[in-house]
Design an enzyme around this catalytic site. Sequence first.
Site, short mmCIF file in Angstrom:
data_model
loop_
_atom_site.label_atom_id
_atom_site.label_comp_id
_atom_site.label_asym_id
_atom_site.label_seq_id
_atom_site.Cartn_x
_atom_site.Cartn_y
_atom_site.Cartn_z
N SER A 41 10.17 2.61 -1.27
CA SER A 41 11.33 3.34 -1.81
C SER A 41 12.43 3.47 -0.76
O SER A 41 13.62 3.37 -1.07
CB SER A 41 10.90 4.73 -2.30
OG SER A 41 9.95 4.62 -3.34
N SER A 72 0.82 -1.20 0.00
CA SER A 72 0.00 0.00 0.00
C SER A 72 0.86 1.25 0.00
O SER A 72 2.08 1.20 0.15
CB SER A 72 -0.94 -0.01 1.20
OG SER A 72 -1.89 1.03 1.11
N VAL A 73 0.22 2.40 -0.19
CA VAL A 73 0.94 3.65 -0.27
C VAL A 73 1.62 3.97 1.06
O VAL A 73 1.09 3.69 2.14
CB VAL A 73 -0.03 4.80 -0.67
CG1 VAL A 73 -1.11 5.02 0.37
CG2 VAL A 73 0.73 6.08 -0.95
N THR A 103 7.64 -0.39 -7.12
CA THR A 103 6.36 -0.18 -7.77
C THR A 103 5.46 0.70 -6.92
O THR A 103 5.57 0.71 -5.69
CB THR A 103 5.65 -1.51 -8.05
OG1 THR A 103 5.37 -2.17 -6.81
CG2 THR A 103 6.53 -2.42 -8.90
N PRO A 104 4.55 1.46 -7.55
CA PRO A 104 3.71 2.41 -6.82
C PRO A 104 2.73 1.72 -5.88
O PRO A 104 2.24 0.62 -6.17
CB PRO A 104 2.97 3.17 -7.92
CG PRO A 104 3.71 2.87 -9.18
CD PRO A 104 4.32 1.52 -9.00
N SER A 152 -24.17 4.60 -34.99
CA SER A 152 -22.86 3.93 -34.88
C SER A 152 -21.79 4.94 -34.47
O SER A 152 -20.92 5.30 -35.27
CB SER A 152 -22.50 3.23 -36.18
OG SER A 152 -22.65 4.06 -37.31
N GLY A 156 -30.63 12.81 -40.62
CA GLY A 156 -31.27 12.49 -41.89
C GLY A 156 -30.83 11.16 -42.48
O GLY A 156 -31.07 10.90 -43.66
N LEU A 200 -25.35 11.82 -36.40
CA LEU A 200 -26.14 12.06 -35.20
C LEU A 200 -27.60 11.70 -35.41
O LEU A 200 -28.09 11.64 -36.55
CB LEU A 200 -26.04 13.53 -34.79
CG LEU A 200 -24.67 14.03 -34.32
CD1 LEU A 200 -24.70 15.56 -34.20
CD2 LEU A 200 -24.30 13.39 -32.99
N SER A 201 -28.31 11.48 -34.31
CA SER A 201 -29.75 11.32 -34.39
C SER A 201 -30.36 12.60 -34.95
O SER A 201 -30.01 13.70 -34.54
CB SER A 201 -30.31 11.05 -32.98
OG SER A 201 -31.72 10.96 -33.02
#
Length: 633
Positions: free
Chosen positions: A42, A36-37, A115-116, A546, A477, A473-474
């Site tokens: 480090s 964990s953090v 690793t973080p 789509s 046409g 778009l809806s």
Amino acid sequence: MTDPIYKTDALIAENIDAYLETHQHKTMLRFITCGSVDDGKSTLIGRLLYDSKMIFEDQLAALEADSKRVGTQGQEIDFALLVDGLAAEREQGITIDVAYRFFATEKRKFIVADTPGHEQYTRNMVTGASTADLAVILIDARKGVLTQTRRHSYLVNLLGIRHIVLAVNKMDLVGYDQATYDQIVADYRAFATSIGIKDFTAIPISGFKGDNITAPSEKTPWYSGPSLLPYLEAVEVNITADQEQPFRMSVQWVNRPNLDFRGFSGMIASGSVKPGDAVRVLPSGKTSTIARIVAYGGDKDEAVAGESVTLTLADEIDCSRGQVIVASKAPLEVADQFEASVVWMDENEMVAGRAYWLKIGAQMVSAKVAQPKYEVDVNTQEHLAAKTLDLNSIGVATITTDREIPFAPYAESRDLGGFILIDKITNHTVAAGIIHFSLRRASNIHWQATDIGRDHHAAMKHQKPAVVWLTGLSGSGKSTIGNALEKKLARMNRHTFLLDGDNVRHGLNKDLGFTEADRVENVRRVGEVARLMTDAGLIVVTAFISPFRSERDMVRGMMEPGEFIEVFVDTPLSVAEERDVKGLYAKARSGQLKNFTGIDSPYEAPDNAEIRIDTTAMTADEAADKIIERLIP
């Protein structure tokens, strides 16, 4: 008389040669620190570098100056600054990226990945763990086992790391209390057993003070186990395991410097190979024998796992990048459907049915992820129902590739069983995964040959099949233009069929909603139907919003070259909203209609549509005529 300076130089040179010779034959251990953090990962690595004398004088001076400036530990050395190399890391006092460091002792060489700990950067932890032989999981003695500790432990086990050290850190901040340590170890053991971790080594440490790092600490007389560094020096990692498996090598590059040489370069994933060995190239299944093993410095009589070589074959058979050369008598399985564990690493959630690039070894194929079978709760190991996976989620799902690929279960081979998923639009790596097994039902389905094919169907109708894909778009046409186009084609005695978005949702797709995943599936189904109709020789006109480029590209990939004509019905949102024939925009604006394209769901306009229709300057009939000009020259 011998010059004393010369004698000294010779002695130094002799010592250096001896050191290099010894160093060259030391074993290498790759390990990660995770948890964990702010658990002190480090700081621990910095302490290991410091105690192993791997810091130069100028680095130490800079470290002391930075420690005083940052003030994290008063006037003492802040070892974390040795590893936290990014400016953002130093400013925040956290690890963001994976930091790799090399150090060595008299007994062994090490590559460690810091690793973080932050949940946001779990994806970086997966990167570091993918090549590690051992994991040091740190726990802050003041906090005990946390959710991120469980998540990292689950991932460590999932990724096949079998050597685990539980480092209960910051024991100095709890007065080196044995009861605290024992309780944390008991809590962790209960969790570890539940996820299948059979064994681990627990060590009470203080990365900052140096307790139990390189030597036993007087502060923990109740602990009789090994110190951390001696344990890392002595732990046995089976480096010959890969060499004992059958020969396998992914082809990374076809080496063709001239007409007289054609070799296949790559790193041997497992086993060994000699000239004269019988091999098989997958997925084609073609066989040959090894003619030469070419390496730096000349030909070799044998090559083993971990070596990068170029192989030449005795026969001229097809072999290209991404294919796998294996021992002829021990071929890999080849399939196009798999069950896999997936770790989602992107801030945008997974879209079931969307096509992603899947990279496994040197192979790159198109793949789709089905709706997850379940998501794993890392705290309870409960299997949760899920329609998608979001950042840091871990789930099990079916992966389907667009063609068969050779693979090995991850439990047998990291190289041939681990993969990443890449977004086709952004090129971001969005997930990492491991293959459990192939879904054998895929091998029970075969294409049935038919005597009357698509060319015959098209010839009977005296036309070339095509798909006219109207997107926009809806209210743009699309349906009006599609209807006008089909009427004009009918007058020309063309055989057509119109697939309209609303009509399809009354039948074929009535079970789908309007989430991103459902929209992807909606387009996929329509694409499959349109492809079957072109096989029947028809001209198919589709009118669908789509909204996503990747799905339109997916349908294009289903069709024969030149048969997919994308028509962008380009109408500004303001114009489409003014029309609002169905009253949908008003509902979306009021919040009554969710996931509506253009309002709270995006529309990705085509980049290179074959035809663009500006409906503010062109009638539906004019648009239909423009399409016919392209469709029937």
